[in-house]
Motif scaffolding. Structure first.
Motif, PDB file in Angstrom:
ATOM      1  N   VAL A  74      -6.829  -1.965  -1.398  1.00  0.00           N
ATOM      2  CA  VAL A  74      -6.568  -2.574  -2.720  1.00  0.00           C
ATOM      3  C   VAL A  74      -7.801  -2.355  -3.441  1.00  0.00           C
ATOM      4  CG1 VAL A  74      -6.079  -4.626  -4.019  1.00  0.00           C
ATOM      5  CG2 VAL A  74      -4.938  -4.151  -1.847  1.00  0.00           C
ATOM      6  N   LYS A  75      -7.891  -1.548  -4.639  1.00  0.00           N
ATOM      7  CA  LYS A  75      -9.163  -1.129  -5.309  1.00  0.00           C
ATOM      8  C   LYS A  75      -8.990  -1.431  -6.856  1.00  0.00           C
ATOM      9  CE  LYS A  75     -11.706   0.549  -1.974  1.00  0.00           C
ATOM     10  NZ  LYS A  75     -12.925   0.075  -1.557  1.00  0.00           N
ATOM     11  N   VAL A  76      -9.920  -2.144  -7.387  1.00  0.00           N
ATOM     12  CA  VAL A  76      -9.860  -2.504  -8.906  1.00  0.00           C
ATOM     13  C   VAL A  76     -11.102  -1.452  -9.225  1.00  0.00           C
ATOM     14  CG1 VAL A  76     -10.400  -4.009 -10.596  1.00  0.00           C
ATOM     15  CG2 VAL A  76      -9.066  -4.565  -8.579  1.00  0.00           C
ATOM     16  N   GLY A  77     -10.763  -0.430 -10.305  1.00  0.00           N
ATOM     17  CA  GLY A  77     -11.706   0.535 -10.527  1.00  0.00           C
ATOM     18  C   GLY A  77     -12.272   0.001 -11.984  1.00  0.00           C
ATOM     19  N   GLY A  78     -11.969  -0.911 -12.809  1.00  0.00           N
ATOM     20  CA  GLY A  78     -12.502  -1.437 -14.038  1.00  0.00           C
ATOM     21  C   GLY A  78     -12.881  -3.037 -13.811  1.00  0.00           C
ATOM     22  N   ASP A  97      -5.310  -0.230  -8.101  1.00  0.00           N
ATOM     23  CA  ASP A  97      -4.391   0.711  -7.368  1.00  0.00           C
ATOM     24  C   ASP A  97      -4.121   0.092  -5.962  1.00  0.00           C
ATOM     25  OD1 ASP A  97      -3.323   2.619  -5.955  1.00  0.00           O
ATOM     26  OD2 ASP A  97      -5.049   4.321  -5.980  1.00  0.00           O
ATOM     27  N   VAL A  98      -3.176  -0.288  -5.500  1.00  0.00           N
ATOM     28  CA  VAL A  98      -2.540  -0.803  -4.263  1.00  0.00           C
ATOM     29  C   VAL A  98      -1.743   0.216  -3.518  1.00  0.00           C
ATOM     30  CG1 VAL A  98      -1.256  -2.749  -3.214  1.00  0.00           C
ATOM     31  CG2 VAL A  98      -2.503  -3.298  -5.387  1.00  0.00           C
ATOM     32  N   LYS A  99      -2.340   0.538  -2.315  1.00  0.00           N
ATOM     33  CA  LYS A  99      -1.532   1.772  -1.594  1.00  0.00           C
ATOM     34  C   LYS A  99      -0.443   1.536  -1.058  1.00  0.00           C
ATOM     35  CE  LYS A  99      -4.878   4.585  -2.624  1.00  0.00           C
ATOM     36  NZ  LYS A  99      -4.660   5.782  -3.278  1.00  0.00           N
ATOM     37  N   ASN A 100       0.466   2.196  -0.778  1.00  0.00           N
ATOM     38  CA  ASN A 100       1.614   2.154   0.036  1.00  0.00           C
ATOM     39  C   ASN A 100       1.365   2.138   1.549  1.00  0.00           C
ATOM     40  OD1 ASN A 100       3.847   1.344  -0.965  1.00  0.00           O
ATOM     41  ND2 ASN A 100       4.295   3.482  -2.117  1.00  0.00           N
TER      42      ASN A 100
END
Length: 693
Positions: A74-78, A97-100
């Motif tokens: 789980v990533k937050v780029g902003g 962006d939350v990966k599958n």
């Protein structure tokens, strides 16, 4: 007691043997108050720090904890915000962006340029998650089940199981550029949805969310649009108005209603309207098989509860017929459809699909063309459309259908009551009852597709029915006809079409006529009394009805071949017998009727009258080869002797043996028929016939 030993000042000794001092009650209250104040101050300080900083410093811990809990990145780029504002949780994540999981077809479960929400704090701990507002910008979501339907992309954790998706309760939503993909390989269902905001024209409505999309359900493509109107003040008793339209299987489905929140629809009554070319095409999408219909337009109220879909207050039309009632679709371990329907007037053309005919072809080109369209070779009337065996074994059904009147040009039918039960491929129409020309018909039909080929049973029972009403469309006069008829058809065969099952069937067909009268233009055709026949041909009716003592029209069926067993009608003047039969396989007919007078008569043919051809185009051979031969003899006698001698070829000496009506009225076979003197009859055959081509 002095002050040193009073309870207020005494205390237990400490480790050094000295008594410990106990704080007075006032001091204890001060400690408790101070502790509470410190805790409240700490909470306020945390709240204030989060409020001032917007909780941006929690971005790293959020990514770490969320990734660990979800079992995926789980990533937050902003920008990232997480705080109370003031009592609702404010959440903001940009470029998230939350990966599958690795087995999924796409890399990410969701990506978004921006997610912002106001969340009810307690809903995160108890019950269904509740968001007061949600804003989504360029949101892409991929919801997918695996092929075994045991794991899905939205259930976080170790991935050992997949929970059903539960939408959070959302009071208001603002979406821009939202795209959702849903894939379930087991159904299979693929849906691609785009959600775009629109502004409603009604000033009482704040914003609306419009949804468009397409996809495929099993093998049927579909497309849809929907609008969800979200008012400004949902919490104060506002309403969310839903309107949706879907196109699939040559039909259009409209859904409308009022939701308590934007995503809460379970248990909510919705208005549904479905219209299109053929209702069977629409229900085939969910693996429910019904006979074909002409154009339909139906309205109902739909309520969904768990896996049940209840349709009530159903009204509408199919073809030229009306329909009302209710039905339920249950999707548990097996799909099941239960319906309770009523029809005031059923057009006979709309009933054609019940025996496998296309009603549109029947209406435009007739029954023979409709039968040919089912796969028949040549001109046949028995349909060759195959039963939907695979589909019948995939769902169960129960039906109770009442029909008041059937529009029919020839045979008046009313008061139909049909009960249907389908269970794992065994379809029973039992009982199917109706009134036909003031007579009652009871029948049972069994289509057992568990056996291969299907085992099909036909059992039709006709109670006493006036022939005047029954045959009014075929030249029989109601006035002057008092004769009745009753009988039974009992056949069992194997095949996956009506034609094949009848072509292999065995059983018996028998119709009995008790004493009565019959009045019609061609009633004495089989007797071939030339004087009376010529009079009927030119005058159109008899001077008086024919008096019937008793009659039996019966056939024994073996491997699809029906042989007369017997045909025997005893009237006041004649005895009519029949021989031959017909074939369900080829639909060929080869019957011969002979009338012998009981009294001496001139101009009486005594020769058989034949019925040949096929079911679709029967032919009546009034002048049979035997009669032609006798006419030649008569002309020869007239040439060599005198005209009076020529008449001798048409003389009936009146030696017909009257029938004993007991065996006739009992529907007995030919071998049991007797004359009135008790002697076996030698003119009714043996109930067998050669193959009919």
């Amino acid at each position: 007691m002095d002050a040193a030993t009073s309870p207020e000042t005494s205390a237990a000794p400490d480790a050094a043997g000295k008594p410990a001092e106990t704080p007075p009650p006032r001091r204890r209250r001060h400690y408790l108050r101070n502790t509470v104040l410190i805790v409240l101050f700490a909470v306020f300080a945390i709240w204030l720090i989060l409020f001032i900083t917007k909780g941006r410093f929690l971005k790293g811990p959020f990514e770490s904890i969320a990734s660990s809990s979800a079992g995926r990145s789980v990533k937050v780029g902003g920008d990232f915000q997480l705080y109370f504002a003031p009592l609702r949780i404010k959440f903001l994540a940009e470029q998230i962006d939350v990966k599958n999981p690795q087995w999924a077809g796409r890399a990410s479960l969701l990506t978004a340029k921006k997610i912002e929400a106001r969340i009810a704090p307690l809903s995160l701990l108890f019950g269904r998650k509740h968001a007061y507002t949600v804003e989504l910008v360029d949101f892409d979501a991929d919801f997918e089940w695996d092929k075994a339907h045991k794991r899905n992309t939205w259930t976080f954790g170790d991935g050992s199981g997949g929970e059903a998706f539960q939408m959070p309760r959302i009071d208001r939503a603002d979406v821009k550029g939202t795209r959702i993909r849903y894939l379930d390989p087991r159904m299979p269902l693929l849906a691609n949805l785009n959600v775009e905001p629109i502004v409603a024209k009604d000033t009482q409505i704040g914003q609306a969310v419009q949804l468009k999309g397409d996809g495929r359900f099993r093998t049927t493509p579909f497309r849809l649009t929907a609008s969800l109107l979200s008012p400004d003040a949902t919490a104060s008793g506002g309403e969310n108005k839903l309107t949706a339209r879907a196109w699939a299987a040559n039909g259009v489905i409209d859904v409308s209603g009022t939701l308590p929140s934007l995503t809460e629809y379970e248990g909510v009554p919705l208005k549904v309207r479905a219209r299109g070319k053929d209702l069977s095409e629409l229900l085939e999408v969910i693996d429910v098989a019904i006979p074909r219909t002409r154009r339909y337009d139906l309205r109902a109220q739909l309520v969904n509860e768990d896996q049940d879909y209840r349709f009530t207050d159903l009204t509408g039309t199919f073809g030229q017929s009306d329909l009302a009632g209710k039905f339920t679709i249950k999707n548990d371990e097996r799909l099941r459809l239960d319906a309770n329907l009523t029809t005031r007037r059923l057009d006979i053309i709309d009933a054609a699909p019940f025996i496998g005919y296309n009603p549109d072809i029947v209406a435009s080109k007739g029954a023979v063309a409709a039968a040919s369209a089912t796969g028949n070779a040549g001109e046949r009337v028995l349909p060759d459309a195959e039963l939907p065996v695979a589909m019948m074994q995939r769902f169960d059904a129960g039906l109770d259908w009442k029909i008041a009147v059937v529009r029919s040009r020839n045979v008046p039918v009313s008061n139909i009551s049909l009960k249907l039960a389908l269970e794992r491929g065994r379809l029973a129409l039992s009982p199917l009852t109706f009134t036909m020309a003031r007579g009652d018909v009871a029948s049972d039909f069994i289509f057992n597709t568990r056996q291969r080929p299907s085992a099909i049973s036909y059992d039709i029972r006709l109670k006493s029915t006036p022939m005047g009403r029954l045959l009014a469309g075929y030249g029989v006069a109601d006035s002057g006809t008092t004769g009745t008829i009753h009988g039974r058809i009992k056949l069992d065969g194997r095949g996956d079409t009506i034609h094949d099952s009848l072509a292999s069937s065995s059983g018996r067909i028998a119709f009995v006529m008790p004493q009565g009268t019959l009045w019609t233009q061609n009633a004495q055709l089989a007797e071939l009394d030339l004087g009376t026949f010529v009079y009927k041909m030119f005058q159109g009716k008899l001077k008086k009805p024919i008096e019937i003592n008793c009659g039996l029209l019966a056939f024994t069926v073996r491997n699809g071949i029906a042989a007369t067993d017997p045909i025997l009608i005893d009237t006041s003047k004649n005895v009519i017998t029949g021989n031959g039969g017909f074939s369900f396989g080829t639909e060929a007919v080869d019957l011969a009727f002979r009338g012998d007078g009981k009294k001496f008569s001139l101009f009486s043919g005594q020769s058989p009258v034949g019925i040949g051809g096929h079911f679709a185009s029967p032919k009546l051979n009034v002048i049979s080869p035997q009669l032609v031969g006798r006419a030649g003899i008569g002309l020869g006698l007239a040439a060599v002797a005198s005209p009076v001698a020529g008449l001798l070829a048409f003389v009936d000496v009146g030696d017909a043996k009257s029938a004993a009506c007991g065996p006739v009225l009992a529907g007995a076979r030919a071998t049991a028929q007797r004359t009135t003197k008790g002697k076996p009859r030698d003119d009714v055959g043996k109930g067998r016939v050669k193959k009919i081509d």
